[in-house]
Design a protein around this motif. Sequence first.
Motif, mmCIF file in Angstrom:
data_model
loop_
_atom_site.group_PDB
_atom_site.id
_atom_site.type_symbol
_atom_site.label_atom_id
_atom_site.label_comp_id
_atom_site.label_asym_id
_atom_site.label_seq_id
_atom_site.Cartn_x
_atom_site.Cartn_y
_atom_site.Cartn_z
ATOM 1 N N MET A 1 14.835 28.725 13.351
ATOM 2 C CA MET A 1 15.885 27.768 12.701
ATOM 3 C C MET A 1 15.287 27.290 11.347
ATOM 4 O O MET A 1 16.116 27.500 10.002
ATOM 5 N N ILE A 2 13.994 27.326 11.113
ATOM 6 C CA ILE A 2 13.346 27.166 9.716
ATOM 7 C C ILE A 2 13.681 28.276 8.698
ATOM 8 O O ILE A 2 14.167 28.287 7.621
ATOM 9 N N ALA B 1 16.565 30.911 4.755
ATOM 10 C CA ALA B 1 17.379 31.812 3.795
ATOM 11 C C ALA B 1 18.587 31.904 3.511
ATOM 12 O O ALA B 1 19.217 32.167 2.617
ATOM 13 N N LEU B 2 19.347 30.623 4.258
ATOM 14 C CA LEU B 2 20.762 30.248 3.950
ATOM 15 C C LEU B 2 20.566 29.108 2.649
ATOM 16 O O LEU B 2 21.643 28.728 2.316
ATOM 17 N N GLY B 3 19.295 28.762 2.353
ATOM 18 C CA GLY B 3 19.417 27.803 1.207
ATOM 19 C C GLY B 3 19.685 26.482 1.625
ATOM 20 O O GLY B 3 19.907 25.528 0.585
ATOM 21 N N LEU B 4 19.495 26.089 2.896
ATOM 22 C CA LEU B 4 19.819 24.917 3.382
ATOM 23 C C LEU B 4 18.642 23.637 3.523
ATOM 24 O O LEU B 4 18.889 22.663 3.742
ATOM 25 N N HIS B 5 17.360 24.211 3.156
ATOM 26 C CA HIS B 5 16.521 23.175 3.263
ATOM 27 C C HIS B 5 15.369 23.647 2.231
ATOM 28 O O HIS B 5 14.718 24.764 2.284
ATOM 29 N N GLN B 6 14.429 22.629 1.706
ATOM 30 C CA GLN B 6 13.184 23.040 0.872
ATOM 31 C C GLN B 6 12.156 22.962 1.957
ATOM 32 O O GLN B 6 11.893 22.234 2.675
ATOM 33 N N ASP B 7 11.018 23.695 1.586
ATOM 34 C CA ASP B 7 9.810 23.393 2.124
ATOM 35 C C ASP B 7 9.366 22.104 1.873
ATOM 36 O O ASP B 7 9.637 21.572 0.605
ATOM 37 N N ASN B 8 8.831 21.436 2.868
ATOM 38 C CA ASN B 8 8.500 19.990 3.021
ATOM 39 C C ASN B 8 7.020 19.714 2.404
ATOM 40 O O ASN B 8 6.078 20.682 2.691
ATOM 41 N N LYS B 9 6.609 18.971 1.395
ATOM 42 C CA LYS B 9 5.376 19.023 0.818
ATOM 43 C C LYS B 9 4.377 18.042 1.525
ATOM 44 O O LYS B 9 3.562 17.505 0.790
ATOM 45 N N LYS B 10 4.734 17.516 2.764
ATOM 46 C CA LYS B 10 3.869 16.546 3.105
ATOM 47 C C LYS B 10 2.624 16.983 3.610
ATOM 48 O O LYS B 10 2.544 18.329 3.831
#
Length: 175
Positions: free
Chosen positions: A150-151, A156-165
Amino acid sequence: MSTALPPRPRQVSSSKAHISIVASIYNSEFTDALVENATDELKTILPHATISVARVPGAFEIPVASAAILSSDQKPNVLIALGLIIRGKTQHGDLVGESVTNSLQQLACDTKIPVIHEVLLVDDEKQAYARCVGSELNRGREAARSAHTMIELFSALGLHQDNKKKSTRSYPSNA
Ligand SMILES: Nc1c(NC[C@H](O)[C@H](O)[C@H](O)CO)[nH]c(=O)[nH]c1=O
Ligand SMILES: CC(=O)[C@@H](O)COP(=O)(O)O
């Protein structure tokens, strides 16, 4: 014939996603194993991801904790729900299982954040052992692999950004 878990992804993900695990404490000999297998697999296939773990009393408390996490200002890229319901002599187990399933699906669709559902409803400890502790049907590892898929899809669909935590946290720390 029980279905074996999906194969390990061929590609390790470079994603810096944040993954939130919400796991029940009830039946802890089994639910602890689900958490351990899920986090071990995540560290293998998503080595740059950060992971937080929240523990709740029982399966029935998983949806409300998940809803709070998904509506917080520290939203995960994916949420993994882990629990184990062992049927007793009444309908309580089935009622809890159905309620949790419907609630988690609704949360995923409402928030557009993937929720991986491994809150298991089983008849006995033998079924529980095979899915929580054993390797062939391990639902903790299955949860990690589903999260990976899912990630990669949402990225690939541009639906979420890598998280910087940066941190990997557990609540409560003594669970
Ligand atoms: N019997 C099991 C439970 N029961 C407890 C409920 O989940 C809930 O905590 C209680 O009804 C209070 O709201 N929970 C499990 O996770 N597994 C069980 O087998
Ligand atoms: C799933 C449960 O809550 C279970 O422990 C309840 O057992 P019983 O149905 O025998 O009350």
